[in-house]
Design an enzyme around this catalytic site. Structure first.
Site, PDB file in Angstrom:
ATOM      1  N   CYS A  77     -58.858  16.013  34.034  1.00 28.31           N
ATOM      2  CA  CYS A  77     -57.554  16.569  34.427  1.00 28.31           C
ATOM      3  C   CYS A  77     -57.351  16.736  35.929  1.00 28.31           C
ATOM      4  O   CYS A  77     -56.212  16.722  36.403  1.00 28.31           O
ATOM      5  CB  CYS A  77     -57.345  17.931  33.766  1.00 28.31           C
ATOM      6  SG  CYS A  77     -57.828  18.007  32.027  1.00 28.31           S
ATOM      7  N   CYS A  80     -55.061  14.509  38.270  1.00 23.56           N
ATOM      8  CA  CYS A  80     -53.599  14.662  38.228  1.00 23.56           C
ATOM      9  C   CYS A  80     -53.146  16.046  38.680  1.00 23.56           C
ATOM     10  O   CYS A  80     -52.181  16.179  39.429  1.00 23.56           O
ATOM     11  CB  CYS A  80     -53.084  14.423  36.811  1.00 23.56           C
ATOM     12  SG  CYS A  80     -52.705  12.718  36.452  1.00 23.56           S
ATOM     13  N   HIS A  81     -53.819  17.086  38.193  1.00 23.90           N
ATOM     14  CA  HIS A  81     -53.326  18.445  38.391  1.00 23.90           C
ATOM     15  C   HIS A  81     -53.962  19.151  39.574  1.00 23.90           C
ATOM     16  O   HIS A  81     -53.529  20.254  39.933  1.00 23.90           O
ATOM     17  CB  HIS A  81     -53.538  19.268  37.116  1.00 23.90           C
ATOM     18  CG  HIS A  81     -52.805  18.729  35.931  1.00 23.90           C
ATOM     19  ND1 HIS A  81     -51.442  18.844  35.790  1.00 23.90           N
ATOM     20  CD2 HIS A  81     -53.241  18.031  34.845  1.00 23.90           C
ATOM     21  CE1 HIS A  81     -51.065  18.260  34.657  1.00 23.90           C
ATOM     22  NE2 HIS A  81     -52.140  17.759  34.076  1.00 23.90           N
ATOM     23  N   MET A 118     -48.364  13.022  30.877  1.00 21.46           N
ATOM     24  CA  MET A 118     -49.463  13.762  30.261  1.00 21.46           C
ATOM     25  C   MET A 118     -50.039  12.964  29.100  1.00 21.46           C
ATOM     26  O   MET A 118     -49.333  12.641  28.139  1.00 21.46           O
ATOM     27  CB  MET A 118     -48.936  15.113  29.754  1.00 21.46           C
ATOM     28  CG  MET A 118     -49.976  15.953  29.044  1.00 21.46           C
ATOM     29  SD  MET A 118     -51.232  16.567  30.187  1.00 21.46           S
ATOM     30  CE  MET A 118     -52.147  17.640  29.062  1.00 21.46           C
ATOM     31  N   HIS A 361     -51.770   6.409  48.782  1.00 19.33           N
ATOM     32  CA  HIS A 361     -53.052   6.068  48.175  1.00 19.33           C
ATOM     33  C   HIS A 361     -53.739   4.936  48.938  1.00 19.33           C
ATOM     34  O   HIS A 361     -54.306   5.158  49.993  1.00 19.33           O
ATOM     35  CB  HIS A 361     -52.856   5.715  46.700  1.00 19.33           C
ATOM     36  CG  HIS A 361     -54.129   5.625  45.928  1.00 19.33           C
ATOM     37  ND1 HIS A 361     -54.977   6.709  45.777  1.00 19.33           N
ATOM     38  CD2 HIS A 361     -54.707   4.599  45.282  1.00 19.33           C
ATOM     39  CE1 HIS A 361     -56.034   6.345  45.067  1.00 19.33           C
ATOM     40  NE2 HIS A 361     -55.895   5.071  44.752  1.00 19.33           N
ATOM     41  N   HIS A 403     -50.483  -0.232  42.993  1.00 21.59           N
ATOM     42  CA  HIS A 403     -51.904  -0.067  43.312  1.00 21.59           C
ATOM     43  C   HIS A 403     -52.393  -1.390  43.912  1.00 21.59           C
ATOM     44  O   HIS A 403     -52.989  -2.216  43.225  1.00 21.59           O
ATOM     45  CB  HIS A 403     -52.705   0.294  42.065  1.00 21.59           C
ATOM     46  CG  HIS A 403     -54.110   0.751  42.387  1.00 21.59           C
ATOM     47  ND1 HIS A 403     -55.099  -0.125  42.762  1.00 21.59           N
ATOM     48  CD2 HIS A 403     -54.669   1.990  42.415  1.00 21.59           C
ATOM     49  CE1 HIS A 403     -56.221   0.549  42.989  1.00 21.59           C
ATOM     50  NE2 HIS A 403     -55.975   1.839  42.779  1.00 21.59           N
TER      51      HIS A 403
END
Length: 579
Positions: A77, A80-81, A118, A361, A403
């Site tokens: 997780c 992402c979070h 999610m 990124h 990407h």
């Protein structure tokens, strides 16, 4: 005590939420399986000791339960979070939000996911019902904070195993070091140095876990690699058997490393400095180029470019060295800022801040090495940074979740020089014009969109001596796509792509595990393309070499030491930013 009428309302709300989220999870219009696989990557902080911090309003948890949940969180997780659960590419999951939602609601959301990104952790089989319950309770507690990483911490890990004065004064081997491939052996914590001429492994070097990139010094003598755990190794290619001569841990989780390259009126800074950026703590460090001795740490905590809100953990993503000035170009993920770090006087460091779009990124140079093209992946944009003028040249809208790796440069038959990116979230390849002089009307615009095999692309590659563009799709859920690559003829893009069955050519059988074909990389001459056939740690992997002219199999490199090979970095191409 809750009355029966109140209980009925709660039950009805949970039922409605379950039905709604079930429908959303079935549609999944907003997120692809490829994106979910990518975003749910494990964090290197999973084994870092942290203090249990509890919230009295949250459901009770034992120490064992908390530790288990923390491990799951950092494996699944945190990417992402965020480490502190303040939100990154995913929503914040702090107690002020989660406690009010309640355990039952959170269990449904974790189990079924949402189209916004999610993953459906339980219905996909990734987490059990018991683990979902565990995570629903865990995210209602105060997030544990990993330790910071200071200069003292760095110096405590800094080792110079061969001092500069004790290193060779000339090359002590017969290898064509310009054609060596530094190959990440992801799950063994090593890199394999492979002779591009003979296709033999020269040496296996112990490194940090899951090396993310290899970068070559400006001179071409040294390779610098950085693991996901923040460990940097400096490998001397002049030694009789190339090996690490210095190492340091610059943080607890990291991705990027680079060396200084500028030679000009301000001075010759070739190989004088090394820079590395961390995911945690959010900072970068400047080091001596010959020993990795840490000199200066700079935090990246600050305000976001869009809402001007403070972000506590903006991660350092890609870093490149400018060819026009004594500067490093540092891209900070969560704030959406590119930092032009003037290293000419590190005691009086000057940083020019350029805002583009959030979630910066990876990226690479255009063919002139003036414009740095960086993917703001969750914003579906490419930021164009003018390294000569230190300004934002453009923001380009592209496909879903770009990407590019370092991208791919080639000359379009109609629009001139272009730089290209693939996408995690769809099958498109965006070609962006990069010539503001002779093709001004097309400069920094998408001039053509190609249709590839599918989403889940991580890398694409071309070469000045090649007429082909290679696109992998290792994160696509369809095995046929994840085990093959698409190839376009850049002189005739409209005819579509040719599929090369790379995994099939590898001639290996993997029972009970997936094979992914990842990261095309050219050799020095530009007439071969190497692909990793990436299997599980306990399965057979391989490297497949393709003849670029004929698109036929040339050879397969198999060795029991090739454990989970992923990224490959040719010394010459990496040294000279050829892609």
């Amino acid at each position: 005590m809750m009355k029966s009428s109140q209980l009925s309302k709660v039950a009805a709300a949970v039922l409605m939420t379950t039905m709604a989220l079930t429908a959303l999870a079935q549609e999944k219009k907003g997120v692809t399986p490829s994106e979910m696989n990518y975003q749910a990557g494990a964090s290197a902080l999973v084994s870092t000791p942290m203090v249990q911090s509890t919230n009295p309003k949250a459901p009770p948890m034992t120490v064992a339960e908390f530790d288990e949940a923390r491990k799951v969180y950092f494996e699944r997780c945190a990417g992402c979070h965020g480490v502190l659960r303040k939100g990154a590419t995913g929503k914040p999951l702090t107690p002020d939000i989660t406690v009010d939602k309640g355990t039952d609601y959170l269990k449904v959301f974790i189990a079924y996911g949402s189209p916004a990104g999610m993953p459906n952790w339980q219905t996909s089989g990734e987490l059990t019902e018991q683990q979902v319950d565990l995570m629903a309770r865990y995210i209602q507690h105060t997030p544990p904070t990993p330790p910071e990483w200071s200069m003292a911490d760095m110096k405590g890990t800094w080792k110079v195993t061969v001092a500069p004065k004790d290193r060779p004064i000339k090359k002590m081997n017969s290898f064509n070091i310009a054609n060596i491939f530094s190959t990440t052996l992801r799950d063994s914590g090593e890199v394999a140095l492979i002779d591009g001429d003979t296709k033999q492994i020269i040496s296996i070097v112990k490194t940090g876990y899951a090396v993310h990139i290899s970068r070559t010094s400006d001179s071409g003598r040294y390779i610098f690699v950085i693991g996901r755990d923040g460990r940097v190794n400096m490998i001397d290619l002049w030694m009789a058997k190339p090996d690490s001569v210095a190492e340091i841990r610059i943080g607890l989780e990291a991705r990027s490393v680079e060396t200084s390259k500028y030679k000009g009126k301000e001075g010759n800074f070739s190989d004088k400095l090394v820079i590395a950026g961390a995911y945690w703590p959010p900072q970068f460090v400047l080091m001596k180029g010959d020993t990795l001795e840490p000199l200066k740490i700079v935090s990246t905590r600050g305000m976001t470019v869009d809402k001007q809100e403070f972000h506590p953990e903006p991660r350092v993503a890609s870093i490149v060295a400018s060819h026009f000035k004594p500067e490093f170009i540092v891209n900070v993920k969560e704030t959406g800022k590119t930092l032009m770090v003037d290293y000419s006087n590190i005691d009086s460091l000057k940083i020019t801040e350029i805002g583009s779009a959030r979630f910066l990124h990876d990226g690479g140079w255009d063919s002139t090495q003036r414009y740095f093209m960086v993917a703001a992946n969750n914003s579906n944009k490419i930021g164009v940074i003018d390294s000569k003028e230190d300004k934002l040249a453009a923001i380009v809208e592209v496909g879903k979740t770009p990407h590019p790796g370092r991208g791919a440069n080639f000359v379009h038959p109609k629009f001139g020089p272009v730089w290209s990116t693939g996408h995690l979230g769809d099958e498109t390849i965006s070609l962006i014009g990069t010539d503001p002089v002779k093709h001004k009307a097309q400069a920094f615009k998408v001039v053509q969109t190609l249709q590839g095999q599918g989403g889940g692309n991580l890398f694409l590659k071309s070469h000045p001596k090649s007429s082909h563009l290679y696109i992998d799709t290792p994160l696509n859920p369809d095995a046929k796509l994840s085990q093959s690559v698409a190839v376009f003829d850049v002189k005739n893009l409209d005819k579509g792509f040719t599929v090369l069955p790379i995994a099939e050519w590898a001639g290996i059988a993997v029972d009970g595990g997936a094979m992914r074909v990842v990261q095309p990389e050219f050799n020095q001459a530009g007439d071969e393309v190497w692909f990793s056939v990436w299997s599980a740690k306990d399965k057979v992997s391989a490297i497949v070499v393709v003849d670029d002219k004929t698109l036929k199999l040339k050879t397969v490199i198999k060795d029991k030491r090739l454990i989970t090979p992923t990224g490959k970095f040719n010394v010459f191409n990496t040294q000279n930013d050829v892609y």
